[in-house]
Scaffold this motif. Sequence first.
Motif, PDB file in Angstrom:
ATOM      1  N   UNK A 180       0.832  -1.207   0.000  1.00  0.00           N
ATOM      2  CA  UNK A 180       0.000   0.000   0.000  1.00  0.00           C
ATOM      3  C   UNK A 180       0.863   1.252   0.000  1.00  0.00           C
ATOM      4  N   UNK A 181       1.949   1.203   0.764  1.00  0.00           N
ATOM      5  CA  UNK A 181       2.870   2.346   0.815  1.00  0.00           C
ATOM      6  C   UNK A 181       3.515   2.568  -0.561  1.00  0.00           C
ATOM      7  N   UNK A 182       3.882   1.461  -1.235  1.00  0.00           N
ATOM      8  CA  UNK A 182       4.487   1.576  -2.572  1.00  0.00           C
ATOM      9  C   UNK A 182       3.496   2.164  -3.566  1.00  0.00           C
ATOM     10  N   UNK A 183       2.235   1.715  -3.476  1.00  0.00           N
ATOM     11  CA  UNK A 183       1.202   2.249  -4.376  1.00  0.00           C
ATOM     12  C   UNK A 183       1.006   3.753  -4.174  1.00  0.00           C
ATOM     13  N   UNK A 184       1.048   4.198  -2.940  1.00  0.00           N
ATOM     14  CA  UNK A 184       0.884   5.642  -2.679  1.00  0.00           C
ATOM     15  C   UNK A 184       2.030   6.454  -3.286  1.00  0.00           C
ATOM     16  N   UNK A 185       3.238   5.914  -3.182  1.00  0.00           N
ATOM     17  CA  UNK A 185       4.397   6.625  -3.748  1.00  0.00           C
ATOM     18  C   UNK A 185       4.275   6.717  -5.273  1.00  0.00           C
ATOM     19  N   UNK A 186       3.871   5.602  -5.908  1.00  0.00           N
ATOM     20  CA  UNK A 186       3.700   5.609  -7.371  1.00  0.00           C
ATOM     21  C   UNK A 186       2.618   6.594  -7.802  1.00  0.00           C
ATOM     22  N   UNK A 187       1.520   6.633  -7.059  1.00  0.00           N
ATOM     23  CA  UNK A 187       0.453   7.584  -7.364  1.00  0.00           C
ATOM     24  C   UNK A 187       0.921   9.022  -7.224  1.00  0.00           C
ATOM     25  N   UNK A 188       1.757   9.248  -6.210  1.00  0.00           N
ATOM     26  CA  UNK A 188       2.276  10.602  -5.995  1.00  0.00           C
ATOM     27  C   UNK A 188       3.147  11.041  -7.183  1.00  0.00           C
ATOM     28  N   UNK A 189       4.045  10.134  -7.627  1.00  0.00           N
ATOM     29  CA  UNK A 189       4.908  10.481  -8.752  1.00  0.00           C
ATOM     30  C   UNK A 189       4.097  10.643 -10.049  1.00  0.00           C
ATOM     31  N   UNK A 190       3.070   9.791 -10.228  1.00  0.00           N
ATOM     32  CA  UNK A 190       2.235   9.915 -11.422  1.00  0.00           C
ATOM     33  C   UNK A 190       1.500  11.251 -11.442  1.00  0.00           C
ATOM     34  N   UNK A 191       1.000  11.639 -10.282  1.00  0.00           N
ATOM     35  CA  UNK A 191       0.278  12.910 -10.185  1.00  0.00           C
ATOM     36  C   UNK A 191       1.228  14.085 -10.427  1.00  0.00           C
ATOM     37  N   UNK A 192       2.450  13.960  -9.907  1.00  0.00           N
ATOM     38  CA  UNK A 192       3.443  15.027 -10.108  1.00  0.00           C
ATOM     39  C   UNK A 192       3.814  15.127 -11.590  1.00  0.00           C
ATOM     40  N   UNK A 193       3.940  13.946 -12.232  1.00  0.00           N
ATOM     41  CA  UNK A 193       4.258  13.954 -13.660  1.00  0.00           C
ATOM     42  C   UNK A 193       3.121  14.587 -14.475  1.00  0.00           C
ATOM     43  N   UNK A 194       1.884  14.283 -14.061  1.00  0.00           N
ATOM     44  CA  UNK A 194       0.724  14.864 -14.730  1.00  0.00           C
ATOM     45  C   UNK A 194       0.718  16.381 -14.598  1.00  0.00           C
ATOM     46  N   UNK A 195       0.992  16.886 -13.400  1.00  0.00           N
ATOM     47  CA  UNK A 195       1.030  18.325 -13.190  1.00  0.00           C
ATOM     48  C   UNK A 195       2.135  18.981 -14.022  1.00  0.00           C
ATOM     49  N   UNK A 196       3.261  18.260 -14.115  1.00  0.00           N
ATOM     50  CA  UNK A 196       4.367  18.810 -14.901  1.00  0.00           C
ATOM     51  C   UNK A 196       3.988  18.913 -16.375  1.00  0.00           C
TER      52      UNK A 196
END
Length: 226
Positions: A199-215
């Motif tokens: 679950x912790x790994x999934x949250x980190x991946x979601x965070x990076x995906x969201x950051x990439x989307x914002x970028x």
Amino acid sequence: MEIEKYTLQSIRQQLIDNNLQAKAIIQDILSYRGSIKELEALNEAGRAKLSALRKNIDRLNDWARDSSDPALSKEVDIQREQFSKVLQAFRKANVTSMLEIEKANREELMAITGESDLRQRHSSTIHNRGSLVTQENNVTEKMLAISRHLSETTQKSAITLETLVASSQDVQATREELQNTAGTISQSGKLLKKYGRRECTDKILLFFAFAFFLACVFYIVQKRLF
């Protein structure tokens, strides 16, 4: 806890005292050569000590069952074996003493029969013979009564031993069930830890995906504006 220790210590002390007193009575019965009535009094005292000893063992068995202590259960088994030996010694002492008394009565009867002055003491001899025959019959009846009592005591001991075996089996089954439950809990804990890390790994991946989307959004907006 201090009260429990004192109570357990008291039970053990009573076991020692009753065991020694029962053995002392057995020695008195072995060496006794008096009347049947007095021998019966010794038998009553012996049976009372054996009954008290059995109750002490039952109390110790209750402690072992409630505490689930293997060492205490082993101590109960040892006490059962000692009680069985004392019971056998008590039975053997009674039979031996009865036989000796009966033998003495027969010898006395034969001595009276072989007296030379039978005519002068004829009536006395008849009376003594009748008394000895009556006493011999009483000895036989007492031996039968003692044998029945010892048989009942043996049966009760067998029932108690069967109860002890059944209790030991219940304790073993409960112990195995607890071990299985502990293993299941341990496996569940490992699975929960594994899912927690995932679950912790999934949250980190979601965070990076969201950051990439914002970028990407920021880049597109910047290109259109400038």
